[in-house]
Design an enzyme around this catalytic site. Structure first.
Site, PDB file in Angstrom:
ATOM      1  N   PRO A 116     -78.329 -42.579  13.110  1.00  0.00           N
ATOM      2  CA  PRO A 116     -79.154 -43.070  11.880  1.00  0.00           C
ATOM      3  C   PRO A 116     -80.729 -43.061  12.350  1.00  0.00           C
ATOM      4  O   PRO A 116     -81.106 -42.928  13.665  1.00  0.00           O
ATOM      5  CB  PRO A 116     -78.662 -44.533  11.647  1.00  0.00           C
ATOM      6  CG  PRO A 116     -77.645 -44.519  12.314  1.00  0.00           C
ATOM      7  CD  PRO A 116     -77.426 -43.792  13.488  1.00  0.00           C
ATOM      8  N   CYS A 117     -81.466 -42.585  11.509  1.00  0.00           N
ATOM      9  CA  CYS A 117     -82.972 -42.538  11.542  1.00  0.00           C
ATOM     10  C   CYS A 117     -84.042 -43.657  11.053  1.00  0.00           C
ATOM     11  O   CYS A 117     -84.924 -43.467  10.888  1.00  0.00           O
ATOM     12  CB  CYS A 117     -83.307 -41.205  10.834  1.00  0.00           C
ATOM     13  SG  CYS A 117     -83.309 -41.316   9.216  1.00  0.00           S
TER      14      CYS A 117
END
Length: 509
Positions: A116-117
């Protein structure tokens, strides 16, 4: 931070691992943020071999272990099936947990996964490079950026190839192009890198699903990276092209961007590609579900404890693939062909036309309400006004409560002769985004149908009950797209003969 402090991947490690692959042994993969294993499924099918995974969700972690690591001794299988928090488990600790002895940088050939970012925009290039050279940097970062953790595993385990996956918005996240900045760091660590956007429908998946993919290969093995060529063709709806253009706003694509890492997405050639796989191609051989229309379905948890035999039918090529996937063959039937209990909406589903979305569904619901209200007035002989309890009760029992102007895309009925639209993780909450194309069944898709649309074979086992299974499938990378990417990476790893070592020594790593 002085960029000169970055430590490139060791040439000897590259040579040892590459020689092992060139000797014919399966590259060993570690799947980070693995989910139930869409990437692992594709990579194993292409000739790789998973050694383990890191996944935070307990149901997904168990699904991964059941499908890929069930041949391990019981105590080791328990370790594989346990959820693991990548923010707390160090690479060396993980190797020990998985009973992989010897130097930790000799255990993994390829790292795959989709970190995830979140919080990346508040970190940026400096922190990426810091983590690349200082393993403690992530632990000191209270924002807990998971992209950094992924790179920390790369730094410690020194794979010769890497695959990252994420949503297209990762190319324009808070003003950052995360893929570009990640490639900059990986390049300084000794990798040739590239990233692009791929739509799964062009690779035989019956679903239009666009994602960013980043590939990195040790620069001693490959001077540049490539991506697989499409095998199927369809004209993509406008909305997908619009989303792609928004994501590409920050991407360097001009003549003077030779130092950029973006690779133009491969274009499907209509003359040489097969037609896209449709929803009917994918689902038509599965058993029909109609008991919900006669009161046979009750509210409550859905377990996967009843085998539903396959009906006699002519199988499409896609259906044959789903039943005969090597290692996941299934000739009997399926246990996860279960659906949601949505009694208010069955009649609405039946009336909807293919491609209809929530505004059309709402109009059908209002029409149904008016018909039922007229019938109630006739049978009761009473004038039932808008303020009456009967009127309000009937409205609530017939018409969905969502605002048409705020939720235009909340519902959608699939077209039989087209691929499905993107499956989302919120399948675990409602499923209205994928209403079955068959009006006679008047329902949303089942867990197994969602798995089919993600190209998961029928022998793939999903741990948990219906809601967790929907979530696992919605979060996954389509297996056939993963397989195409894996085959492409394997070609790169086997395309260059660097100095070989003895087969005996290759066996030791």
């Amino acid at each position: 931070m002085n960029h000169d402090k970055l430590t490139p991947i060791n040439s000897e490690i590259v040579r040892l691992k590459h020689s092992r692959v060139l000797s014919g042994q399966a590259p060993r993969t570690l799947d980070l943020f693995a989910g139930c294993g869409g990437l692992t499924l594709g990579f194993d099918a292409a000739g790789f071999k998973t050694i383990g995974a890191v996944e935070f969700d307990p149901d997904a972690a168990r699904s991964h272990a059941i499908n890929f690591l069930s041949d391990r001794p019981s105590e080791l299988f328990k370790v594989h099936s346990q959820a693991k928090d990548i923010t707390k488990v160090e690479p060396a600790e993980l190797m020990k947990m998985l009973e992989l002895t010897g130097p930790i940088d000799q255990q993994v050939d390829v790292i795959i996964g989709g970190p995830p970012c979140q919080a990346f925009a508040r970190v940026g290039r400096a922190k990426l490079r810091e983590v690349a050279d200082h393993p403690e940097a992530f632990l000191q970062d209270p924002r807990g950026n998971l992209y950094l953790r992924y790179l920390h595993y790369v730094r410690e385990l020194k794979p010769i190839a890497i695959l990252m996956e994420n949503v297209p918005d990762v190319l324009n996240y808070g003003g950052h192009n995360i893929a570009e900045e990640t490639c900059e760091t990986l390049s300084e660590m000794g990798y040739s890198c590239g990233y692009t956007l791929l739509n799964s429908v062009f690779f035989g998946v019956p679903q239009m699903r666009e994602r960013m993919f980043l590939i990195a290969v040790a620069s001693e093995i490959a001077d540049k990276v490539s991506f697989p060529s499409p095998t199927h063709w369809i004209e993509i709806p406008r909305g997908y092209e619009g989303t792609r253009q928004v994501a590409l706003q920050t991407v360097k694509r001009g003549l003077f961007d030779d130092d950029a890492f973006f690779v133009e997405p491969p274009v499907a050639d209509r003359q040489h590609c097969q037609p896209a796989v449709t929803a009917m191609d994918a689902l038509s051989d599965l058993p029909k579900i109609t008991e919900h229309l006669t009161g046979g379905l009750k509210k409550g948890p859905r377990r996967f404890d009843t085998l539903v035999p396959y009906p006699q039918s002519t199988l499409t090529n896609y259906a044959k693939t789903m039943r005969t996937w090597v290692g996941f063959e299934n000739a009997e039937g399926i246990k996860d062909h279960v659906i949601r209990y949505l009694p208010r909406d069955y009649d609405i589903f039946r009336r909807m036309e293919p491609g209809d979305q929530y505004p059309e569904a709402y109009k059908h619901a209002v029409a149904l309400f008016e018909e039922r209200l007229a019938a109630l007035r006739r049978t009761s002989g009473r004038a039932i006004g808008p303020r009456s309890k009967d009127y309000q009760t009937l409205w609530t029992a017939t018409v969905p409560p969502y605002d048409v102007s705020k939720f235009p895309n909340k519902w959608r009925k699939m077209e039989a002769d087209a691929p499905a639209r993107t499956l989302m993780a919120h399948l675990g909450k409602d499923g209205y985004s994928h209403i079955h194309y068959d009006c006679e069944q008047a329902r949303t898709i089942s867990v197994r149908e969602a798995a089919r649309l993600q190209s998961f074979p029928d022998g793939f086992i999903l741990s948990g009950s219906m809601n967790p299974a929907f979530k696992q499938i919605g979060n996954a990378v389509p297996a056939l797209l993963a397989k195409a990417l894996a085959e492409n990476i394997l070609r790169m790893l086997r395309s260059k003969n660097i100095e070989k070592i003895s087969p005996k020594k290759a066996q030791t790593i």
